[in-house]
Design a protein around this motif. Structure first.
Motif, mmCIF file in Angstrom:
data_model
loop_
_atom_site.group_PDB
_atom_site.id
_atom_site.type_symbol
_atom_site.label_atom_id
_atom_site.label_comp_id
_atom_site.label_asym_id
_atom_site.label_seq_id
_atom_site.Cartn_x
_atom_site.Cartn_y
_atom_site.Cartn_z
ATOM 1 N N TYR A 1 0.830 -1.208 0.000
ATOM 2 C CA TYR A 1 0.000 0.000 0.000
ATOM 3 C C TYR A 1 0.866 1.261 0.000
ATOM 4 O O TYR A 1 0.619 2.196 -0.773
ATOM 5 N N ILE A 2 1.875 1.287 0.837
ATOM 6 C CA ILE A 2 2.751 2.465 0.924
ATOM 7 C C ILE A 2 3.464 2.700 -0.402
ATOM 8 O O ILE A 2 3.458 3.813 -0.948
ATOM 9 N N CYS A 3 4.113 1.656 -0.923
ATOM 10 C CA CYS A 3 4.930 1.820 -2.129
ATOM 11 C C CYS A 3 4.076 2.151 -3.354
ATOM 12 O O CYS A 3 4.443 3.006 -4.161
ATOM 13 N N ALA A 4 2.948 1.463 -3.495
ATOM 14 C CA ALA A 4 2.100 1.702 -4.662
ATOM 15 C C ALA A 4 1.545 3.118 -4.665
ATOM 16 O O ALA A 4 1.535 3.801 -5.697
ATOM 17 N N ASP A 5 1.080 3.580 -3.508
ATOM 18 C CA ASP A 5 0.503 4.921 -3.441
ATOM 19 C C ASP A 5 1.572 5.994 -3.640
ATOM 20 O O ASP A 5 1.361 6.979 -4.360
ATOM 21 N N ALA A 6 2.730 5.804 -2.994
ATOM 22 C CA ALA A 6 3.811 6.781 -3.145
ATOM 23 C C ALA A 6 4.315 6.813 -4.583
ATOM 24 O O ALA A 6 4.639 7.877 -5.121
ATOM 25 N N TYR A 7 4.378 5.646 -5.216
ATOM 26 C CA TYR A 7 4.846 5.594 -6.601
ATOM 27 C C TYR A 7 3.854 6.279 -7.542
ATOM 28 O O TYR A 7 4.248 7.007 -8.466
ATOM 29 N N GLU A 8 2.555 6.064 -7.308
ATOM 30 C CA GLU A 8 1.558 6.741 -8.144
ATOM 31 C C GLU A 8 1.711 8.258 -8.033
ATOM 32 O O GLU A 8 1.649 8.984 -9.038
ATOM 33 N N SER A 9 1.915 8.753 -6.806
ATOM 34 C CA SER A 9 2.110 10.192 -6.620
ATOM 35 C C SER A 9 3.326 10.679 -7.384
ATOM 36 O O SER A 9 3.323 11.762 -7.982
ATOM 37 N N ALA A 10 4.384 9.857 -7.399
ATOM 38 C CA ALA A 10 5.603 10.245 -8.100
ATOM 39 C C ALA A 10 5.402 10.303 -9.608
ATOM 40 O O ALA A 10 6.086 11.065 -10.299
#
Length: 249
Positions: free
Chosen positions: A157-166
């Motif tokens: 959840y953390i990595c996917a959401d942060a990556y989408e923001s990036a």
């Protein structure tokens, strides 16, 4: 005594500045600086070597390849995430604070979160964080099997959401606007599109535009996290007779 000039047929050798001694620490710091400024696509062994004023071959004495360099950079970023001592009385709050902190840390380092996808924790700081999250959940009474499953879900959840923001930041780099203006324009166009949908065919999408597009990325992440934490808390109870935990309903 006056200085004697150098004959024109003799070339004077200007001493070059001493090179900075290479080390794994310096290579990782340089790689992270490139990622922060330009994203993962800009990172290569050659680019790091250029930044350090050397050749790519000299890096391999310290880092095996780009894959190892990415792992080292990712672990360096995770070193910024704080891990508290478990407190059974506020375990849910601690878990929430820790995961929100991780989301902010990844968000401040371009698209580095992509490295965490399909990546099982094995590096020192990844293990430190996994151990810390497990300790908090177990201290709060979460059954070990559920805690193990949630550890995986939290990481994804953390990595996917942060990556989408990036990804939005990467798109902004190709525009002539700063990030705030770019995002305002992007989501403004989305709002206009939804408002223009045929109301007879899409009455709910067209009629609830503010609810659909209003919350920002931080609010959306926090909302999803709170849903996960509520679900996790429902498993904190006595196990069934066979030892299998069941939610409270």
């Amino acid at each position: 005594m006056t200085d004697i000039p150098v004959p024109p047929w003799r070339k004077t050798r200007v001493p070059s500045a001493p090179r900075t001694a290479l080390s794994r620490e310096l290579i990782v710091s340089t790689g992270l600086r490139i990622v922060d400024a330009e994203g993962l696509e800009a990172l290569s062994m050659r680019r790091v070597a250029q930044e350090l004023g050397t050749g790519p071959a000299s890096l391999y004495a310290h880092v095996a390849n780009k894959e190892e360099l990415l792992d080292l950079i990712y672990d360096r970023v995770m070193a910024e995430i704080a891990v508290p001592e478990p407190d059974p009385e506020r375990w849910l709050e601690q878990l929430r604070e820790m995961i929100m902190d991780a989301f902010r840390v990844f968000g401040s380092h371009a698209d580095i979160a992509r490295v965490g996808l399909a990546n099982i924790p094995t590096s020192p700081n990844a293990l430190r964080i996994a151990e810390g999250q497990l300790a908090i959940m177990l201290a709060g009474g979460v059954p070990p099997r559920i805690a193990g499953l949630m550890l995986d879900r939290f990481g994804l959840y953390i990595c996917a959401d942060a990556y989408e923001s990036a990804l939005y930041v990467n798109r902004q780099r190709g525009s002539d606007k700063d990030l705030d203006a770019f995002l305002e324009e992007t989501f403004g166009q989305i709002r206009e599109f939804y408002q223009s949908l045929p109301a007879g065919r899409f009455p709910l999408l067209a009629g609830h535009v503010d609810a659909l597009t209003g919350p920002d990325g931080d609010e959306r992440f926090a909302f999803g996290l709170d849903l996960m934490l509520r679900g996790l808390a429902s498993y904190v109870q006595d196990a069934d007779a066979d030892g299998s935990p069941t939610p409270k309903g």
